[in-house]
Design a protein around this motif. Structure first.
Motif, PDB file in Angstrom:
ATOM      1  N   SER A 125       0.802  -1.229   0.000  1.00 37.66           N
ATOM      2  CA  SER A 125       0.000   0.000   0.000  1.00 37.66           C
ATOM      3  C   SER A 125       0.836   1.280   0.000  1.00 37.66           C
ATOM      4  O   SER A 125       0.303   2.361   0.197  1.00 37.66           O
ATOM      5  N   TRP A 126       2.136   1.176  -0.237  1.00 36.58           N
ATOM      6  CA  TRP A 126       3.004   2.344  -0.211  1.00 36.58           C
ATOM      7  C   TRP A 126       2.581   3.402  -1.232  1.00 36.58           C
ATOM      8  O   TRP A 126       2.638   4.599  -0.965  1.00 36.58           O
ATOM      9  N   ALA A 127       2.149   2.990  -2.414  1.00 35.44           N
ATOM     10  CA  ALA A 127       1.835   3.930  -3.490  1.00 35.44           C
ATOM     11  C   ALA A 127       0.434   4.523  -3.388  1.00 35.44           C
ATOM     12  O   ALA A 127       0.053   5.345  -4.215  1.00 35.44           O
ATOM     13  N   THR A 128      -0.333   4.145  -2.389  1.00 38.46           N
ATOM     14  CA  THR A 128      -1.681   4.667  -2.239  1.00 38.46           C
ATOM     15  C   THR A 128      -1.618   6.169  -1.956  1.00 38.46           C
ATOM     16  O   THR A 128      -0.907   6.603  -1.060  1.00 38.46           O
ATOM     17  N   THR A 129      -2.335   6.925  -2.756  1.00 37.50           N
ATOM     18  CA  THR A 129      -2.368   8.376  -2.552  1.00 37.50           C
ATOM     19  C   THR A 129      -3.804   8.855  -2.539  1.00 37.50           C
ATOM     20  O   THR A 129      -4.613   8.351  -3.306  1.00 37.50           O
ATOM     21  N   TYR A 131      -2.054   9.236   1.220  1.00 37.75           N
ATOM     22  CA  TYR A 131      -1.624   8.148   2.106  1.00 37.75           C
ATOM     23  C   TYR A 131      -2.735   7.648   3.027  1.00 37.75           C
ATOM     24  O   TYR A 131      -2.753   6.483   3.405  1.00 37.75           O
ATOM     25  N   TYR A 132      -3.662   8.514   3.395  1.00 38.96           N
ATOM     26  CA  TYR A 132      -4.695   8.111   4.363  1.00 38.96           C
ATOM     27  C   TYR A 132      -5.765   7.222   3.742  1.00 38.96           C
ATOM     28  O   TYR A 132      -6.627   6.727   4.447  1.00 38.96           O
ATOM     29  N   TYR A 133      -5.706   6.996   2.440  1.00 45.45           N
ATOM     30  CA  TYR A 133      -6.605   6.011   1.821  1.00 45.45           C
ATOM     31  C   TYR A 133      -6.127   4.582   2.048  1.00 45.45           C
ATOM     32  O   TYR A 133      -6.891   3.646   1.959  1.00 45.45           O
ATOM     33  N   GLY A 134      -4.843   4.416   2.308  1.00 42.05           N
ATOM     34  CA  GLY A 134      -4.302   3.084   2.572  1.00 42.05           C
ATOM     35  C   GLY A 134      -4.562   2.687   4.008  1.00 42.05           C
ATOM     36  O   GLY A 134      -4.341   3.463   4.926  1.00 42.05           O
ATOM     37  N   ASN A 135      -5.020   1.470   4.203  1.00 41.41           N
ATOM     38  CA  ASN A 135      -5.378   1.068   5.566  1.00 41.41           C
ATOM     39  C   ASN A 135      -4.207   0.513   6.369  1.00 41.41           C
ATOM     40  O   ASN A 135      -4.274   0.454   7.590  1.00 41.41           O
ATOM     41  N   ASP A 136      -3.127   0.108   5.730  1.00 38.40           N
ATOM     42  CA  ASP A 136      -2.047  -0.532   6.480  1.00 38.40           C
ATOM     43  C   ASP A 136      -1.352   0.418   7.448  1.00 38.40           C
ATOM     44  O   ASP A 136      -0.959   0.015   8.532  1.00 38.40           O
ATOM     45  N   LEU A 137      -1.211   1.674   7.080  1.00 40.42           N
ATOM     46  CA  LEU A 137      -0.624   2.654   7.997  1.00 40.42           C
ATOM     47  C   LEU A 137      -1.536   2.866   9.212  1.00 40.42           C
ATOM     48  O   LEU A 137      -1.063   2.940  10.347  1.00 40.42           O
ATOM     49  N   ALA A 138      -2.837   2.919   8.975  1.00 35.42           N
ATOM     50  CA  ALA A 138      -3.775   3.075  10.096  1.00 35.42           C
ATOM     51  C   ALA A 138      -3.722   1.862  11.030  1.00 35.42           C
ATOM     52  O   ALA A 138      -3.760   2.009  12.257  1.00 35.42           O
TER      53      ALA A 138
END
Length: 172
Positions: A125-129, A131-138
């Motif tokens: 999910s690194w390329a998700t823009t 960034y807050y659309y990617g759930n892995d960071l959350a």
């Protein structure tokens, strides 16, 4: 600062704020535990996922994410045996989920969940823009309070600490 797992709270007075503070991490623990158990079981029962190639396979997912990953070397390492890696992730998620839900080695389980989430964030999910659309960071951020606090209430860890304290005759 006390870090024990005192269970006398059941007979203790106090207001609802004390109770809410005491159990503040329990909903997070339940959510993450159930979610990771579900994720692990979903991967283990998905016939397409545990293959090195084809639609929905772990191999194709990793190959698609490789060029946009923050650390492509992680994906290259996993691509040496994508099916084995798929099983490792699924079983890891299952172990983390069970440990978190039961409060069994709670900090270790949470650390495992944080590491899985970190690795997925840095790869898939690194390329998700944005960034807050990617759930892995959350998910990574959600694991951190459990890494710090463990599972002090309604957990097997609390039961073991209580029994150990009873055997030794006090705090340890």
């Amino acid at each position: 600062m006390r870090t024990d797992t005192d269970t006398s709270y059941l007979n203790r007075g106090g207001d609802w704020r004390d109770t809410a503070t005491r159990y503040a991490l329990l909903p997070l623990r339940i959510f993450l535990g159930v979610t990771f158990i579900y994720a692990g079981l979903d991967k283990l029962t998905d016939s397409a996922f545990l293959k090195s190639g084809g639609a929905g396979s772990v191999g194709d997912t990793m190959r698609a994410a490789r060029d946009s990953a923050a650390i492509p070397a992680l994906i290259d390492m996993a691509l040496k045996n994508p099916v084995g890696f798929g099983y490792a992730i699924a079983l890891g998620e299952l172990a983390v989920g069970i440990g978190t839900l039961l409060g069994l080695l709670g900090r270790l389980a949470a650390l495992g969940g944080a590491l899985i989430s970190l690795s997925l964030w840095l790869t898939v999910s690194w390329a998700t823009t944005p960034y807050y659309y990617g759930n892995d960071l959350a998910y990574l951020m959600a694991w951190l309070p459990l890494v710090l606090a463990g599972a002090p209430y309604l957990s097997l860890d609390a039961v073991w600490r209580s029994r150990r304290r009873q055997r030794t005759g006090g705090y340890r």
